[in-house]
Design an enzyme around this catalytic site. Structure first.
Site, PDB file in Angstrom:
ATOM      1  N   SER A  20      56.387  33.597  39.869  1.00 49.74           N
ATOM      2  CA  SER A  20      57.552  34.294  40.085  1.00 49.74           C
ATOM      3  C   SER A  20      56.851  35.138  38.731  1.00 49.74           C
ATOM      4  O   SER A  20      56.008  35.096  38.564  1.00 49.74           O
ATOM      5  CB  SER A  20      58.772  33.321  38.496  1.00 49.74           C
ATOM      6  OG  SER A  20      57.552  32.411  37.830  1.00 49.74           O
ATOM      7  N   LYS A  21      58.065  35.715  37.939  1.00 52.75           N
ATOM      8  CA  LYS A  21      57.180  37.203  36.508  1.00 52.75           C
ATOM      9  C   LYS A  21      56.811  36.277  35.316  1.00 52.75           C
ATOM     10  O   LYS A  21      55.799  37.080  35.277  1.00 52.75           O
ATOM     11  CB  LYS A  21      58.451  38.156  36.513  1.00 52.75           C
ATOM     12  CG  LYS A  21      58.118  38.775  35.157  1.00 52.75           C
ATOM     13  CD  LYS A  21      59.783  39.784  35.000  1.00 52.75           C
ATOM     14  CE  LYS A  21      60.364  39.029  34.193  1.00 52.75           C
ATOM     15  NZ  LYS A  21      59.306  39.121  33.225  1.00 52.75           N
ATOM     16  N   ARG A  22      57.196  35.593  35.320  1.00 53.75           N
ATOM     17  CA  ARG A  22      56.939  34.232  34.402  1.00 53.75           C
ATOM     18  C   ARG A  22      55.452  33.661  34.676  1.00 53.75           C
ATOM     19  O   ARG A  22      55.045  33.573  33.690  1.00 53.75           O
ATOM     20  CB  ARG A  22      58.064  33.271  34.035  1.00 53.75           C
ATOM     21  CG  ARG A  22      59.187  33.180  33.108  1.00 53.75           C
ATOM     22  CD  ARG A  22      58.895  33.077  31.695  1.00 53.75           C
ATOM     23  NE  ARG A  22      60.155  33.381  30.894  1.00 53.75           N
ATOM     24  CZ  ARG A  22      59.697  34.482  30.105  1.00 53.75           C
ATOM     25  NH1 ARG A  22      58.765  34.993  30.508  1.00 53.75           N
ATOM     26  NH2 ARG A  22      61.187  35.297  29.809  1.00 53.75           N
ATOM     27  N   GLY A  62      53.013  35.297  36.150  1.00 55.07           N
ATOM     28  CA  GLY A  62      52.437  36.524  35.420  1.00 55.07           C
ATOM     29  C   GLY A  62      52.289  36.617  34.093  1.00 55.07           C
ATOM     30  O   GLY A  62      50.868  36.491  34.064  1.00 55.07           O
TER      31      GLY A  62
END
Length: 508
Positions: A265-267, A269
């Site tokens: 998920s973006k998190r 990253g």
RNA sequence: GCCGCGUUGGUCAAGGGGUUAAGACGCCUCCCUUUCACGGAGGAAUCACGGGUUCGAUUCCCGUACGUGGUACCA
């Protein structure tokens, strides 16, 4: 070929374009190219509550950057318009009506409160999430339980309702997945999914079937998270009488987070320090920008190559491929079943490999903005071009050129003075001072420069080796970079003299 | 909970009844280089577990474990 291949990527424009999304685009694109088919982009914007300004344009930007351009899209309509589901809204209702008339779907009037109440009342430790299915639908307010007259009255009175599929009992739905082989589901454990929402919009389930059919899609590739709802889609094809036209399915494995488990998920990253989106995404609601692969310094061909190898392999030892090669070699059957953990180190290696293969003049254009962002002015692109040739093998990201090549254009701001301080002495100061002065009247050639330093050092009983590293640090700021005299030659007499002089002052 | 899907070194992966189980990233050692990097030579490290089937299973079958996805009027 009877049916020309038509595939589609159908993103919902709600935010940044995820790695996994780009890989789905890539596999669709490659499959289309391999088979001389058509790659369609369809916007899945049936959820009006999730509309995000600019998200659709952003998707196009990402596709432009990667070079994975669709043959048909809202921007380039083909023979099957429109290409946005919101604009196709009038097309879905008739199929919902057909299903109701056939007894394969029904009206449901339950409010969200009633649904919640049902789920709460039926919830047990053994069944924490009760479904609206063949068991529970008999207790709900729908056209299966209500008298016909009442249903009619409710509808006429404008009562909000949804249309749900009526999943059959005691059947097994089989289908063949191009990647996973035969897959089966028991209809008893599949719920009566909503097909048409109360706002008249179709849900994904109805829309994907109707659109794929109407748009003549021959192969449907999507993420593994869709596998559990595949039986709903299969049943819809059957009920609508489109079984013969049903696309061949392939459910792609997920891209997992590098540590631990779960979908990337973006998190992750943000937490681990690498991008997850293809390009910078500026969220219009929060105003916050999330870094993309492009802006962090990836070459599009490297990004694509890396993604292709995440889940697919050619079966040979080759790992570096151009898009054109991938178009020739790709086959959906060689896609792995298991999810792949994303490895940023390897991603950077792919980029490094493509940097080596890229033209210096092209790299110069791409690197220039990184230099300028770091306060290093580039007024002659051909000079940058030349420098890139000298340092490219040590760069993994385009931004690395700032560190590796910035000193060719601007004196280093920080010197690793500690690297030379300990062993510094008066003799060495004399050597450097004399050598720098000698520059005024010697031939401007690599070997001459080097010989001159050797001779002057010898005259002061200093070995050349003792003064090489210090000279490097003075010129570039640290213990890295190409040959010292190549650097010296490039930056010129004045720059050498200035840098040595200020370094000597720092040493004193 | 239930259902689906998956599982080859730390990671990506090839292979698929008999192999010394490829290769790559990363890591370590050495060589090259008066730096770093590139390049080169080596090294450590793998078939989740238990049962079958078989002369022989990493490979086929069945379980188990673990992981993951789904279980929305989101896609």
């Amino acid at each position: 070929m009877i049916n020309p291949v038509r595939v589609r990527f159908a993103p919902s424009p709600t935010g940044g374009l995820h790695l996994g999304g780009v890989r789905t685009v890539l596999f669709n694109y490659l499959f289309a190219k391999k088979h001389g088919g058509t790659f369609v982009l369809r916007i899945e914007d049936t959820d009006q509550t999730r509309f995000v300004e600019g998200a659709e344009a952003y998707i196009f930007d990402c596709l432009d950057w990667t070079g994975l351009t669709p043959d048909e899209s809202p921007l380039r309509p083909g023979d099957y318009p429109p290409y946005r589901q919101s604009e196709r809204k009038p097309m879905y209702r008739q199929y919902a009506d057909q299903l109701i008339a056939q007894g394969n779907a029904y009206y449901a009037f339950d409010t969200s409160e009633e649904l919640e109440a049902m789920r709460n009342n039926l919830k047990t430790p053994e069944n924490p999430s009760p479904q609206y299915d063949h068991k529970t639908r008999k207790q709900m307010r729908n056209s299966l339980t209500l008298p016909e007259a009442e249903v009619e009255a409710l509808i006429n009175a404008g009562t909000p309702y949804v249309v749900r599929i009526k999943m059959p009992e005691n059947e097994t739905v089989h289908f063949h997945d191009l990647i996973r082989g035969d897959i089966s589901h028991e209809t008893n454990v599949v719920d009566d999914k909503v097909l048409l929402k109360s706002d008249g919009m179709p849900t994904y389930h109805l829309a994907v079937v109707v659109d794929d059919y109407l748009m003549n899609i021959t192969h449907a590739f999507r993420g593994e998270e869709w596998l559990p709802s595949a039986p709903v889609h299969i049943m819809l094809y059957k009920y609508l009488g489109w079984e013969a036209e049903m696309p061949k399915w392939a459910h792609l494995p997920l891209i997992l987070k590098p540590d631990g488990n779960g979908k990337l998920s973006k998190r992750d990253g943000d937490r681990l320090g690498f991008p997850v989106f293809a390009m910078d995404w500026a969220d219009p609601k929060t105003g916050e920008t999330t870094k993309g692969f492009k802006e962090i310094g990836f070459l599009p061909e490297a990004f694509i190559n890396m993604l292709a190898m995440l889940g697919w392999s050619s079966g040979t030892e080759q790992e570096i491929f151009s898009l054109e090669q991938l178009e020739q070699l790709f086959s959906i059957e060689r896609v792995n079943k298991g999810g792949a953990k994303f490895d940023y180190e390897k991603a950077k290696w792919f980029n490094q490999q493509h940097i080596q293969r890229a033209d210096n003049s092209r790299l110069a254009i791409l690197v220039k903005p990184f230099m300028e962002a770091a306060g290093i002015a580039i007024d002659d692109l051909s000079k940058l071009d030349q420098v890139i040739g000298m340092v490219k093998e040590r760069c993994h990201l385009l931004g690395d050129f700032v560190q590796q090549a910035g000193f060719f254009f601007k004196a280093p701001e920080i010197l690793d003075i500690d690297a030379i301080k300990g062993k510094w002495n008066e003799d060495k100061t004399k050597v450097m001072t004399e050598w720098v002065a000698s520059l005024d009247n010697i031939a401007w050639e690599h070997d001459v420069l080097e010989q001159s330093l050797t001779d002057i050092a010898a005259a002061h009983n200093v070995k050349k080796g003792e003064v090489m590293m210090p000279l490097r640090v003075m010129l570039v700021g640290g213990k890295f970079g190409p040959g010292v005299f190549d650097i010296a030659l490039f930056i010129g007499k004045e720059a050498i003299q200035a840098r040595v002089k200020s370094s000597l002052a720092a040493l004193a």
